[in-house]
Design an enzyme around this catalytic site. Structure first.
Site, PDB file in Angstrom:
ATOM      1  N   THR A  32       0.804  -1.222   0.000  1.00 15.23           N
ATOM      2  CA  THR A  32       0.000   0.000   0.000  1.00 15.23           C
ATOM      3  C   THR A  32       0.837   1.272   0.000  1.00 15.23           C
ATOM      4  O   THR A  32       2.025   1.268   0.310  1.00 15.23           O
ATOM      5  CB  THR A  32      -0.928   0.042   1.230  1.00 15.23           C
ATOM      6  OG1 THR A  32      -0.140   0.115   2.413  1.00 15.23           O
ATOM      7  CG2 THR A  32      -1.828  -1.186   1.287  1.00 15.23           C
ATOM      8  N   ASP A  33       0.156   2.364  -0.321  1.00 18.69           N
ATOM      9  CA  ASP A  33       0.774   3.682  -0.214  1.00 18.69           C
ATOM     10  C   ASP A  33       0.511   4.217   1.201  1.00 18.69           C
ATOM     11  O   ASP A  33      -0.040   3.502   2.050  1.00 18.69           O
ATOM     12  CB  ASP A  33       0.240   4.628  -1.293  1.00 18.69           C
ATOM     13  CG  ASP A  33      -1.271   4.859  -1.204  1.00 18.69           C
ATOM     14  OD1 ASP A  33      -1.884   4.565  -0.143  1.00 18.69           O
ATOM     15  OD2 ASP A  33      -1.842   5.345  -2.198  1.00 18.69           O
ATOM     16  N   ALA A  34       0.860   5.459   1.447  1.00 17.66           N
ATOM     17  CA  ALA A  34       0.715   6.040   2.792  1.00 17.66           C
ATOM     18  C   ALA A  34      -0.734   6.093   3.254  1.00 17.66           C
ATOM     19  O   ALA A  34      -0.993   6.147   4.456  1.00 17.66           O
ATOM     20  CB  ALA A  34       1.333   7.444   2.812  1.00 17.66           C
ATOM     21  N   GLY A  35      -1.678   6.042   2.319  1.00 19.37           N
ATOM     22  CA  GLY A  35      -3.101   6.088   2.678  1.00 19.37           C
ATOM     23  C   GLY A  35      -3.720   4.723   2.898  1.00 19.37           C
ATOM     24  O   GLY A  35      -4.919   4.622   3.143  1.00 19.37           O
TER      25      GLY A  35
ATOM     26  N   VAL B 136      -3.959   2.366   0.639  1.00 20.86           N
ATOM     27  CA  VAL B 136      -4.560   1.901  -0.610  1.00 20.86           C
ATOM     28  C   VAL B 136      -3.477   1.186  -1.414  1.00 20.86           C
ATOM     29  O   VAL B 136      -2.330   1.627  -1.463  1.00 20.86           O
ATOM     30  CB  VAL B 136      -5.131   3.098  -1.414  1.00 20.86           C
ATOM     31  CG1 VAL B 136      -5.632   2.649  -2.780  1.00 20.86           C
ATOM     32  CG2 VAL B 136      -6.243   3.777  -0.624  1.00 20.86           C
TER      33      VAL B 136
END
Length: 145
Positions: free
Chosen positions: A20-23, A25
């Site tokens: 995932t990315d920082a969010g 997602v």
């Protein structure tokens, strides 16, 4: 090569932090890894893992082209189902339909063309006759609906 138990191969996977990315997602490139792993597991389930393809058949498959439709995001800790369906079996390539779902929700669908390559030279070659004969009956034609 063993026959597939089901015409549509399904491989479950979980989304981890590293996907995932920082969010939280799933990063778009990670979907490619999910698709690749499912294709590898599909071949393994048919009795032809990557090493066997290379060592016995002198063959590797490489992605030649891919069309992807991103429909909805996957998120941290989601349980995903990645599918593989053989749509075309040509002398030197395969076309596969793949999808990624979370439950009944379609997150991504893709069409993937893989080319058969000679393992030592990476030059295009025909799929060996015994492997071709085992794959050809697994083709699920596209619906015309």
């Amino acid at each position: 090569m063993q026959a597939a138990a089901e015409p549509v191969f399904s491989w479950p996977t979980r989304v981890y932090w590293e996907d995932t990315d920082a969010g939280g997602v799933v990063y778009h490139a990670q979907y490619l890894a999910f698709l690749e792993r499912a294709r590898s597991e599909w071949m393994r389930a048919l009795g032809n893992g990557q090493e066997l393809l290379r060592d016995v058949h002198g063959l590797v498959f490489a992605v030649r082209a891919m069309r992807i439709d991103f429909r909805a995001p996957a998120r941290l800790d989601d349980l995903l189902d990645v599918t593989v369906e053989l749509r075309e079996c040509r002398r030197a390539s395969l076309v596969l339909a793949q999808s990624i779902k979370r439950g009944d929700a379609l997150l991504l669908d893709a069409e993937v063309r893989v080319a058969a390559l000679d393992a030592p030279t990476f030059r295009p070659r025909a799929i060996p006759a015994p492997l071709f004969a085992a794959l050809e009956p697994l083709v699920i034609p596209r619906s015309h609906a």
